[in-house]
Design an enzyme around this catalytic site. Sequence first.
Site, PDB file in Angstrom:
ATOM      1  N   SER A 126       0.644  -1.138   0.064  1.00 37.31           N
ATOM      2  CA  SER A 126      -0.214  -0.012  -0.032  1.00 37.31           C
ATOM      3  C   SER A 126       0.913   1.276   0.154  1.00 37.31           C
ATOM      4  O   SER A 126       2.097   1.261   0.301  1.00 37.31           O
ATOM      5  CB  SER A 126      -1.050  -0.052   1.310  1.00 37.31           C
ATOM      6  OG  SER A 126      -1.776  -1.132   1.098  1.00 37.31           O
ATOM      7  N   ARG A 246      -6.036 -13.196   3.699  1.00 33.48           N
ATOM      8  CA  ARG A 246      -7.574 -13.052   4.190  1.00 33.48           C
ATOM      9  C   ARG A 246      -7.978 -13.962   5.077  1.00 33.48           C
ATOM     10  O   ARG A 246      -8.892 -13.771   5.763  1.00 33.48           O
ATOM     11  CB  ARG A 246      -8.249 -12.610   2.962  1.00 33.48           C
ATOM     12  CG  ARG A 246      -8.206 -11.359   2.236  1.00 33.48           C
ATOM     13  CD  ARG A 246      -8.563 -11.235   0.578  1.00 33.48           C
ATOM     14  NE  ARG A 246      -8.081  -9.838   0.285  1.00 33.48           N
ATOM     15  CZ  ARG A 246      -8.113  -9.398  -0.864  1.00 33.48           C
ATOM     16  NH1 ARG A 246      -8.591 -10.136  -1.956  1.00 33.48           N
ATOM     17  NH2 ARG A 246      -7.618  -8.327  -1.208  1.00 33.48           N
ATOM     18  N   GLN A 282     -34.199 -12.759  28.524  1.00 29.38           N
ATOM     19  CA  GLN A 282     -34.256 -13.404  27.218  1.00 29.38           C
ATOM     20  C   GLN A 282     -33.379 -12.255  26.420  1.00 29.38           C
ATOM     21  O   GLN A 282     -32.642 -12.977  25.204  1.00 29.38           O
ATOM     22  CB  GLN A 282     -35.598 -13.228  26.670  1.00 29.38           C
ATOM     23  CG  GLN A 282     -35.644 -14.363  25.466  1.00 29.38           C
ATOM     24  CD  GLN A 282     -37.219 -14.923  25.160  1.00 29.38           C
ATOM     25  OE1 GLN A 282     -37.912 -14.114  24.939  1.00 29.38           O
ATOM     26  NE2 GLN A 282     -37.494 -15.939  25.096  1.00 29.38           N
ATOM     27  N   GLY A 342     -22.796  -3.329  29.690  1.00 27.89           N
ATOM     28  CA  GLY A 342     -23.331  -2.118  30.255  1.00 27.89           C
ATOM     29  C   GLY A 342     -22.321  -0.942  30.077  1.00 27.89           C
ATOM     30  O   GLY A 342     -21.462  -1.043  29.473  1.00 27.89           O
ATOM     31  N   GLY A 343     -22.435  -0.335  31.253  1.00 30.70           N
ATOM     32  CA  GLY A 343     -21.569   0.957  31.434  1.00 30.70           C
ATOM     33  C   GLY A 343     -20.120   0.348  31.598  1.00 30.70           C
ATOM     34  O   GLY A 343     -18.968   1.123  31.067  1.00 30.70           O
ATOM     35  N   GLU A 366      -6.047  -5.632   4.290  1.00 33.30           N
ATOM     36  CA  GLU A 366      -5.840  -6.839   3.632  1.00 33.30           C
ATOM     37  C   GLU A 366      -7.057  -6.932   2.747  1.00 33.30           C
ATOM     38  O   GLU A 366      -7.498  -8.107   2.484  1.00 33.30           O
ATOM     39  CB  GLU A 366      -5.636  -8.141   4.332  1.00 33.30           C
ATOM     40  CG  GLU A 366      -4.201  -7.964   5.147  1.00 33.30           C
ATOM     41  CD  GLU A 366      -3.503  -9.045   5.387  1.00 33.30           C
ATOM     42  OE1 GLU A 366      -3.745 -10.272   4.988  1.00 33.30           O
ATOM     43  OE2 GLU A 366      -2.541  -9.111   6.445  1.00 33.30           O
TER      44      GLU A 366
HETATM   45  N1  COS Z   1      -4.963 -14.564  -7.828  1.00 32.62           N
HETATM   46  C1  COS Z   1      -4.259 -14.231  -8.978  1.00 32.62           C
HETATM   47  N2  COS Z   1      -4.299 -13.609 -10.024  1.00 32.62           N
HETATM   48  C2  COS Z   1      -5.212 -12.621  -9.680  1.00 32.62           C
HETATM   49  C3  COS Z   1      -6.012 -12.406  -8.728  1.00 32.62           C
HETATM   50  C4  COS Z   1      -5.977 -13.382  -7.711  1.00 32.62           C
HETATM   51  N3  COS Z   1      -6.560 -13.483  -6.593  1.00 32.62           N
HETATM   52  N4  COS Z   1      -6.748 -11.434  -8.799  1.00 32.62           N
HETATM   53  C5  COS Z   1      -6.579 -10.945  -9.959  1.00 32.62           C
HETATM   54  N5  COS Z   1      -5.398 -11.478 -10.632  1.00 32.62           N
HETATM   55  C6  COS Z   1      -5.050 -11.258 -11.769  1.00 32.62           C
HETATM   56  C7  COS Z   1      -6.125 -11.438 -12.798  1.00 32.62           C
HETATM   57  O1  COS Z   1      -6.271 -12.272 -13.255  1.00 32.62           O
HETATM   58  C8  COS Z   1      -5.548 -10.147 -13.929  1.00 32.62           C
HETATM   59  O2  COS Z   1      -4.508 -11.036 -14.737  1.00 32.62           O
HETATM   60  P1  COS Z   1      -4.273 -10.534 -16.442  1.00 32.62           P
HETATM   61  O3  COS Z   1      -3.679  -9.369 -16.180  1.00 32.62           O
HETATM   62  O4  COS Z   1      -3.320 -11.750 -16.415  1.00 32.62           O
HETATM   63  O5  COS Z   1      -5.616 -10.822 -16.830  1.00 32.62           O
HETATM   64  C9  COS Z   1      -4.596  -9.066 -12.977  1.00 32.62           C
HETATM   65  O6  COS Z   1      -4.407  -9.868 -11.801  1.00 32.62           O
HETATM   66  C10 COS Z   1      -5.750  -7.980 -12.835  1.00 32.62           C
HETATM   67  O7  COS Z   1      -6.870  -8.463 -12.247  1.00 32.62           O
HETATM   68  P2  COS Z   1      -8.072  -7.415 -12.381  1.00 32.62           P
HETATM   69  O8  COS Z   1      -8.184  -6.568 -13.312  1.00 32.62           O
HETATM   70  O9  COS Z   1      -9.153  -8.046 -11.490  1.00 32.62           O
HETATM   71  O10 COS Z   1      -7.335  -6.203 -11.303  1.00 32.62           O
HETATM   72  P3  COS Z   1      -8.084  -5.006 -10.567  1.00 32.62           P
HETATM   73  O11 COS Z   1      -7.051  -3.834 -10.619  1.00 32.62           O
HETATM   74  O12 COS Z   1      -9.358  -4.796 -11.177  1.00 32.62           O
HETATM   75  O13 COS Z   1      -8.078  -5.328  -9.055  1.00 32.62           O
HETATM   76  C11 COS Z   1      -9.105  -6.047  -6.899  1.00 32.62           C
HETATM   77  C12 COS Z   1      -9.110  -6.169  -8.290  1.00 32.62           C
HETATM   78  C13 COS Z   1      -9.807  -4.765  -6.425  1.00 32.62           C
HETATM   79  C14 COS Z   1      -9.857  -7.303  -6.338  1.00 32.62           C
HETATM   80  C15 COS Z   1      -7.596  -6.015  -6.169  1.00 32.62           C
HETATM   81  O14 COS Z   1      -7.055  -4.853  -6.688  1.00 32.62           O
HETATM   82  C16 COS Z   1      -7.536  -6.060  -4.829  1.00 32.62           C
HETATM   83  O15 COS Z   1      -7.699  -7.147  -4.387  1.00 32.62           O
HETATM   84  N6  COS Z   1      -7.523  -4.875  -4.030  1.00 32.62           N
HETATM   85  C17 COS Z   1      -7.581  -4.884  -2.752  1.00 32.62           C
HETATM   86  C18 COS Z   1      -5.927  -4.780  -2.357  1.00 32.62           C
HETATM   87  C19 COS Z   1      -5.664  -4.875  -0.807  1.00 32.62           C
HETATM   88  O16 COS Z   1      -6.323  -5.554  -0.280  1.00 32.62           O
HETATM   89  N7  COS Z   1      -5.131  -4.203  -0.129  1.00 32.62           N
HETATM   90  C20 COS Z   1      -4.921  -3.848   1.079  1.00 32.62           C
HETATM   91  C21 COS Z   1      -3.320  -4.402   1.183  1.00 32.62           C
HETATM   92  S1  COS Z   1      -3.097  -4.822   2.725  1.00 32.62           S
HETATM   93  S2  COS Z   1      -3.156  -3.217   4.121  1.00 32.62           S
END
Ligand code: COS
Length: 383
Positions: A126, A246, A282, A342-343, A366
């Site tokens: 991040s 997760r 209850q 409660g409190g 996550e």
């Molecule tokens: N496992 C393997 N590959 C994955 C995957 C997974 N779980 N999820 C996505 N991919 C792959 C896709 O198949 C795609 O591959 P291709 O480019 O070959 O087609 C690529 O990654 C991009 O996937 P996608 O288009 O779905 O990506 P997005 O940018 O739309 O992201 C979400 C989707 C929102 C689900 C993702 O960005 C996400 O999980 N975000 C949250 C991140 C997070 O948890 N942050 C907190 C960090 S810890 S504090």
Amino acid sequence: MEFDLNETQSLIQKAARDYAQKVILPQAKEIDATEKFPAEILRGLGDLGLLAVNVPGVYGGSEAGVVSYSLAMQEVARACASTAVTMAVTNMVGEVIAQFGTEEQRQKYCPKLASGEYLAGAFGLSEPGAGSDPGGMLTTARLDGDTWVLDGAKQWITSGAYAGVFVVWARTGDKTTHPGGKGLTCFLVEAGTPGLRIGRKEDKMGLRGSNTVALELEGVRVPASALLGELHGGFKIGMMALDGGRIGIASQALGIARAALDESVTYAKDRKAFGKSIGEFQAIQWKLADMRTAIDAAHMLTMRAATLKEAKKPFSREASMAKVFSTENAWKICNEAVQIHGGYGYTREFPAERHLRDVRVSMIYEGTSEVQRIVIARSLLSE
Ligand code: COS
């Protein structure tokens, strides 16, 4: 789905429970109040093999599987959620190196993470402007001769001030040719590398014993051998690591919820009102019944995701289902625990208020609840 635990799972659960109840729980209030990083406790978890539960034995791990990992997380979180998240991220870092690292990287880092020699591992995905959308990150890595030079900033880095090694994601591909997540690469950066600075420590609502910091990277040089996985392959590594992470957070929330329920049952038996214990009313009974039902449902969803991952079957959707259900219900359960107390529940005399503060972030980190629902819905719509 198998409900009986095998011998390894039972042993890990028992070891985690004994250590959590005898050693961690008595320190949990102080860890929260003083924001003390639980260094000694982490070394103890290393001795028990709980910092690398799902890492192969040849790299120092316990090789006990994902179900064992979930059970251990639940036990530790039941005692101290701050310790549990620190343990979770170290497990995640060890697993990601064991899964995607070269033989040299595995041998170099996994045993130190597993044993507690490194107090922690850290996950640098991040950024200040990119949390749910890691493809929007700005940190870059450019090749200069045979070294990579990293520049940028990371945010919300669990254990950042104590970690021995960081998995850092950076943009290696040009945005036009490699948009979004397509141009990201992972690097292993050791603590103390010149240019890697530990930034501001967050003053958080909960998990106050867990260290959460910003990172600054200015001209951080790492050798070519620090690249983890494939060039431009970082986004998928991040997604796969988070899928497993997760399950860990679903387990953490479950542990916190169990603590909140146990304490509510005790309080409902002890506390008298209108001439009888409040557990005889209850209104309280129904709360307790709903709390326990939600915990069991969350446990089953979490075990399903863990079992699928352990069997090397697809588990991304199931991990998101476990996380969103477990964390949102844990939040409700901790809120009801405060209500039952409660409190007193609103004071630091009882742990109920700590559980409520600690559990809140599980719906954010996550992957937020909203991100989990995106993962679940996309998977349904693509069937
Ligand atoms: N496992 C393997 N590959 C994955 C995957 C997974 N779980 N999820 C996505 N991919 C792959 C896709 O198949 C795609 O591959 P291709 O480019 O070959 O087609 C690529 O990654 C991009 O996937 P996608 O288009 O779905 O990506 P997005 O940018 O739309 O992201 C979400 C989707 C929102 C689900 C993702 O960005 C996400 O999980 N975000 C949250 C991140 C997070 O948890 N942050 C907190 C960090 S810890 S504090």
